[in-house]
Motif scaffolding. Structure first.
Motif, short mmCIF file in Angstrom:
data_model
loop_
_atom_site.label_atom_id
_atom_site.label_comp_id
_atom_site.label_asym_id
_atom_site.label_seq_id
_atom_site.Cartn_x
_atom_site.Cartn_y
_atom_site.Cartn_z
N PHE A 2 0.86 -1.18 0.00
CA PHE A 2 0.00 0.00 0.00
C PHE A 2 0.89 1.23 0.00
CE2 PHE A 2 -2.75 3.28 1.75
CZ PHE A 2 -3.94 3.05 1.07
N ARG A 3 0.95 1.92 -1.17
CA ARG A 3 1.93 3.00 -1.30
C ARG A 3 1.31 4.39 -1.18
NH1 ARG A 3 3.94 0.42 -6.01
NH2 ARG A 3 5.57 -1.09 -5.52
N ALA A 4 0.00 4.45 -1.22
CA ALA A 4 -0.64 5.76 -1.35
C ALA A 4 -0.35 6.66 -0.16
CB ALA A 4 -2.14 5.57 -1.50
N ARG A 5 -0.28 7.97 -0.47
CA ARG A 5 -0.05 8.96 0.58
C ARG A 5 -1.38 9.46 1.11
NH1 ARG A 5 0.73 14.13 1.92
NH2 ARG A 5 2.69 14.72 2.94
N HIS A 6 -2.35 9.57 0.16
CA HIS A 6 -3.71 9.98 0.52
C HIS A 6 -4.67 8.92 0.03
CE1 HIS A 6 -2.18 14.01 1.25
NE2 HIS A 6 -1.74 14.09 0.00
N LEU A 7 -5.87 8.94 0.57
CA LEU A 7 -6.93 8.10 -0.01
C LEU A 7 -7.98 9.06 -0.59
CD1 LEU A 7 -8.05 5.27 -0.54
CD2 LEU A 7 -9.26 5.43 1.62
N LEU A 8 -7.73 9.50 -1.82
CA LEU A 8 -8.63 10.49 -2.43
C LEU A 8 -9.70 9.81 -3.27
CD1 LEU A 8 -6.00 13.17 -3.48
CD2 LEU A 8 -7.40 13.08 -1.41
N GLY A 9 -9.39 8.60 -3.69
CA GLY A 9 -10.36 7.89 -4.52
C GLY A 9 -9.89 6.47 -4.74
N ILE A 10 -10.72 5.68 -5.40
CA ILE A 10 -10.35 4.30 -5.74
C ILE A 10 -9.49 4.30 -7.00
CG2 ILE A 10 -11.24 2.04 -6.43
CD1 ILE A 10 -11.79 2.71 -3.50
N GLU A 11 -9.76 5.28 -7.86
CA GLU A 11 -9.08 5.36 -9.16
C GLU A 11 -7.56 5.15 -9.07
OE1 GLU A 11 -10.73 6.19 -12.41
OE2 GLU A 11 -8.83 5.24 -12.89
N PRO A 12 -6.84 5.86 -8.14
CA PRO A 12 -5.38 5.69 -8.15
C PRO A 12 -4.89 4.38 -7.54
CG PRO A 12 -6.07 7.66 -6.89
CD PRO A 12 -7.29 6.86 -7.16
N LYS A 120 -2.57 21.16 -0.41
CA LYS A 120 -2.17 22.29 0.43
C LYS A 120 -1.75 21.89 1.85
CE LYS A 120 -3.37 24.95 -2.93
NZ LYS A 120 -2.33 25.58 -3.75
N VAL A 121 -1.85 20.62 2.18
CA VAL A 121 -1.54 20.23 3.56
C VAL A 121 -0.44 19.18 3.59
CG1 VAL A 121 -3.85 20.77 4.42
CG2 VAL A 121 -3.37 18.47 3.56
N ASN A 122 0.18 19.00 4.79
CA ASN A 122 1.30 18.08 4.92
C ASN A 122 0.90 16.71 5.45
OD1 ASN A 122 3.04 20.15 4.15
ND2 ASN A 122 3.10 20.94 6.24
N CYS A 123 -0.38 16.54 5.76
CA CYS A 123 -0.80 15.27 6.37
C CYS A 123 -1.46 14.36 5.34
CB CYS A 123 -1.76 15.56 7.51
SG CYS A 123 -3.21 16.43 6.96
N ALA A 124 -1.89 13.20 5.81
CA ALA A 124 -2.60 12.28 4.93
C ALA A 124 -4.07 12.69 4.89
CB ALA A 124 -2.47 10.85 5.45
N VAL A 125 -4.63 12.72 3.68
CA VAL A 125 -6.02 13.14 3.52
C VAL A 125 -6.86 11.96 3.08
CG1 VAL A 125 -7.60 14.65 2.25
CG2 VAL A 125 -5.36 15.51 2.97
N LEU A 126 -8.01 11.78 3.77
CA LEU A 126 -8.96 10.74 3.36
C LEU A 126 -10.21 11.41 2.82
CD1 LEU A 126 -7.59 9.44 6.21
CD2 LEU A 126 -8.94 7.53 5.34
N ASN A 127 -10.60 11.01 1.65
CA ASN A 127 -11.82 11.55 1.06
C ASN A 127 -13.03 10.82 1.65
OD1 ASN A 127 -13.87 12.47 -0.54
ND2 ASN A 127 -12.96 11.84 -2.50
N ALA A 128 -13.88 11.56 2.34
CA ALA A 128 -15.10 10.96 2.89
C ALA A 128 -16.29 11.31 2.00
CB ALA A 128 -15.32 11.45 4.31
N GLY A 129 -15.99 11.60 0.73
CA GLY A 129 -17.06 11.92 -0.21
C GLY A 129 -16.91 13.32 -0.73
N ASP A 130 -16.68 13.48 -2.06
CA ASP A 130 -16.61 14.82 -2.65
C ASP A 130 -17.56 14.90 -3.83
OD1 ASP A 130 -14.92 13.08 -4.16
OD2 ASP A 130 -13.82 14.78 -4.99
N GLY A 131 -18.60 15.70 -3.65
CA GLY A 131 -19.57 15.95 -4.72
C GLY A 131 -20.08 14.66 -5.32
N ARG A 132 -20.01 14.60 -6.66
CA ARG A 132 -20.45 13.39 -7.36
C ARG A 132 -19.26 12.57 -7.79
NH1 ARG A 132 -24.44 15.80 -11.95
NH2 ARG A 132 -25.68 17.18 -10.65
N HIS A 133 -18.09 12.82 -7.16
CA HIS A 133 -16.85 12.21 -7.65
C HIS A 133 -16.61 10.85 -7.02
CE1 HIS A 133 -12.20 12.36 -7.56
NE2 HIS A 133 -12.59 11.73 -8.64
N GLU A 134 -16.06 10.82 -5.80
CA GLU A 134 -15.74 9.52 -5.20
C GLU A 134 -16.07 9.47 -3.72
OE1 GLU A 134 -13.29 6.54 -5.98
OE2 GLU A 134 -12.01 7.44 -7.52
#
Lengths: 320, 423
Positions: A2-12, A120-134
């Motif tokens: 598991f290499r991801a820095r953020h969990l912004l979506g499933i796509e990456p 814009k931030v130095n921490c790990a970001v988790l997407n808990a839902g953005d618009g109609r995206h992911e």
């Protein structure tokens, strides 16, 4: 892996990364079923839940996940605060960043807003839902639910039904289940189907009966109130008649088909109440349980990567 | 029961033929064309007069519910039978508009007593308000053959696109009224020299072209099945032709009044000549006839609109629009035949075969197996139109006092005679 820095979506995510999250989540399911539900994976770390859009279920699931891993969890109800005073998203991000959080859980009503914040931030970001995206953790918890119920997460016929066009849950699931090589069918009225969706490599069915034929998994989506009357569909009752999940339509799926719903449900609109409660098919309560476990796993993995990255930065600084 | 119509001039809109022959009818269906009379058959001698499929009149206003004093299903049915119309496609612009399945089921039960077939269009939006789509699936199950807001165009293009998208999934037909609502508001005449001379509020023919272009754009986007209720100006034809050549699933209609009358008729301010859209120039009228002959315009209908005396006894621009047409459609169409613009098979293609095909009805054909919905008429018989002799409850016809040709001798619905006129 598991290499991801953020969990912004499933796509990456690579399929192996998805499997890593689910494997770890399995162990957290066991932990969560004990009386003492405590790990020190996030000990001393700070988790901020930043919800620009109200959500009780997802926010409490993330909060519980963080607390069980020993993090200091703070909920920022941004919907009622600085945003009202006119602060931009980027300023909010920079303000928060100055407080040195380690994990930032963000929900926003605009597609792409969480990605912007992550830059814009130095921490790990988790997407808990953005618009109609992911809504990646929802897709991961759905995947875990399916894997535990069906014993595998590939070569299944999965029908995703309802308001696909406005659903980030549908998008994330579509991507995840596609990556794991399942046969995906999208079922719903053409008015609630995004344009060009057939090119995503899935079948599109307007006729729910055809869409449910021999399905292993029936995933229902919530129909939002504001879409019910006249705009996208004529009425609740016509929607229920044509796309509501009832016993008659479910009978067309495989006998051991499971029924899922991300919640909150509208009984009698997209799903018959007795189906939602049918323990032979419904795994809706399991989804909630898997939600906490999957979020613990995701945050644990992101925290490991964050520590590793910070350690590497430190050692580089020492070398210089 | 067996009927045998012999010595008839058969008008076949499918083969576009017109010749002497015979028809055998058994149990409400056409059994054979050109066969000898079977034993025991009741013989009808057509004496060389025309026998054609009954007319399918697409867009008939009946005052049920709401305005039964203007027209009931029964009176409309009698007028239709006397006019050779065997299928009425009723409009949903009633009071209240026909927009929910329960109302449609009720109305359809009442309509079942009429002597001719009556099928119903349902409104496209609730209350014909252009804000929310109707329950198209339920209405279709209840028998709606198409969806239309009548002469009120849906101005919200986003809503209309969703209606079309939803309709496509049901394979439902949407009937549009190509007209720019803003430009045509309040207009009772077509702009130009004559409207200016008469001092009537007028609209440019371009309002129709703009409405058509907009609707065709939405059809391209949604791939919906679509029909234009009334195309009345020549400037609309290139866009229509192009869209058909592209392969869009579209058809178009026009009204008998726009094929037989023009803006000169407004001269006396006679309110029976007030139509929506308004009467057009002579050039437009001639172009419409050619478009029907060519097949660019598929359907001719009467747009039967009964109005009581008081709603017409008003200054021109304040009078209610529309005219009755069930009983005058056939003789008015004979004007087009006698003037040489259209042949009888071409007329019947537009008045019977095409509307039946487009709406998926068993009608409009003179072939074995087809429903025996027939009209026997004399295309030559002259008469002076007397509006008070019309069977419709309302008598608002622009042809009152006019010398007409074409009389219905008999009308059959499913092999049953529903009208017998003088020979």
């Amino acid at each position: 892996m598991f290499r991801a820095r953020h969990l912004l979506g499933i796509e990456p995510l690579a399929p192996a990364e998805i499997t890593t999250v689910l494997d770890l989540a399995d162990s957290y399911v066991d932990l969560n079923r004990r009386t003492i539900k405590r790990s020190d994976a996030l000990e001393g770390m700070t988790q901020i839940n930043l919800f620009f859009e109200n959500s009780t279920r997802t926010q409490s699931s993330f909060e519980l996940a963080g607390k069980r891993l020993g993090a200091d969890v703070m909920n920022m109800a941004v919907a009622q605060s600085s945003v009202k005073k006119g602060e931009t998203l980027i300023d909010t991000a920079l303000t928060l960043n100055a407080m040195h959080p380690d994990l930032l859980v963000v929900r926003h009503n605009q597609s792409g807003a969480v990605n912007l914040l992550a830059e814009k931030v130095n921490c790990a970001v988790l997407n808990a839902g953005d618009g109609r995206h992911e809504h990646p953790t929802q897709a991961l918890l759905d995947a875990l639910t399916i894997r535990r119920a069906k014993g595998r997460l590939h070569r299944l016929t999965i029908a995703i039904c309802g308001d696909i066009a406005h659903s980030r849950v549908a998008r994330s699931n579509l991507i995840l289940l596609g990556k794991m090589e399942n046969r995906i069918r999208l079922v719903g009225p053409a008015t609630l189907m995004p344009a060009g969706v057939a090119e995503f490599g899935c079948e599109v069915h307007e006729d729910m009966r055809a869409g449910l034929q021999d399905a292993d998994v029936v995933m229902m989506l919530r129909l939002q109130r504001e879409r019910m009357d006249g705009g996208f569909i004529p009425s609740e009752r016509e929607y229920y008649h044509r796309w509501g999940l009832d016993a008659e339509k479910l009978a067309l799926a495989k006998p051991d088909a499971i029924v899922m719903h991300p919640g909150p449900m509208n009984r009698g609109v997209e799903i018959d109440g007795t189906i939602a409660d049918d323990i032979n098919h419904s795994v809706i309560r399991d989804q909630v349980e898997m939600g906490v476990a999957v979020r613990m796993a995701a945050m644990d993995l992101l925290a490991r990567n964050l520590r590793a990255e910070r350690g590497a930065q430190l050692s580089r600084a020492v070398e210089v | 029961m067996i009927l045998h119509v012999q010595n008839a001039r058969l008008i076949d809109p499918e083969g576009l033929t017109d010749g002497i022959g015979s028809l055998t009818i058994r149990d409400g269906l056409i059994e054979a064309v050109g066969a000898a009379a079977p034993e025991g058959a009741e013989i009808i001698d057509a004496a060389g007069k025309c026998t054609a499929p009954g007319i399918v009149d697409w867009g008939v206003k009946i005052g049920e519910p709401g305005e039964r004093h203007k027209e009931s299903f029964r009176s409309a049915g009698l007028a239709a039978a006397a006019g050779g119309v065997t299928t009425i496609i009723a409009r949903p612009d009633t009071l209240p508009p026909l927009d929910d399945p329960e109302a449609l089921e009720f109305v359809a039960r009442r309509a079942a007593d009429a002597p001719v077939h009556i099928r119903h269009m349902a409104a496209l939006t609730k209350g014909r308000q252009g804000r929310e789509m109707v329950e198209m699936g339920f209405l279709q199950d209840a028998g709606a053959v198409a969806f239309s807001d009548g002469v009120r165009p849906v101005t919200d293009t986003r809503l209309l696109s969703r209606c079309m998208t939803y309709a496509r999934g049901l394979d439902a037909l949407i009937v549009g009224h190509p007209q720019d609502a803003g430009l045509s508001a309040g207009a009772v005449a077509t702009s130009g020299k004559f409207a200016s001379l008469y001092g009537l509020p007028a609209v440019s023919p371009m309002a129709e072209v703009m409405g058509l272009d907009r609707d065709l754009g939405l059809v391209r986007m949604t791939r919906a099945r679509w029909h234009a209720d009334q195309i009345t100006v020549a400037a609309s034809l290139p866009a229509l032709r192009r869209a058909k050549d592209e392969g869009l699933d579209i058809t178009a209609g026009t009204s008998i009044h726009h094929l037989t009358l023009n803006e000169f008729d407004l001269g006396d301010y006679r309110t029976f000549f007030r139509f929506t859209p308004p009467l057009r120039s002579e050039d437009d009228r001639v172009a419409m006839i050619e478009a029907v002959a060519e097949g660019v315009i598929d359907v001719i209908a009467s747009f039967h609109t009964p109005q009581d005396e008081e709603s017409k006894r008003l200054p021109f621009a304040e009078a209610a629009p529309g005219a009755v047409g069930l009983q005058t459609l056939l003789p008015a169409a004979m004007r087009l035949f006698h003037q040489g613009g259209l042949t009888l098979p071409q007329l019947w293609r537009a008045m019977s075969l095409n509307p039946a095909r487009r709406l998926g009805l068993d009608a409009g054909r003179l072939a074995p197996g087809a429903s025996a919905d027939l009209v026997l008429f004399d295309p030559e018989a002259p008469f002076v139109m007397d509006r008070f002799k019309l069977l419709s409850k309302s008598k608002n016809t622009p042809f009152d006092g006019a010398l007409m040709q074409g009389r219905v001798i008999g009308t059959w619905v499913r092999g049953k005679r529903v009208f017998a006129g003088e020979k």
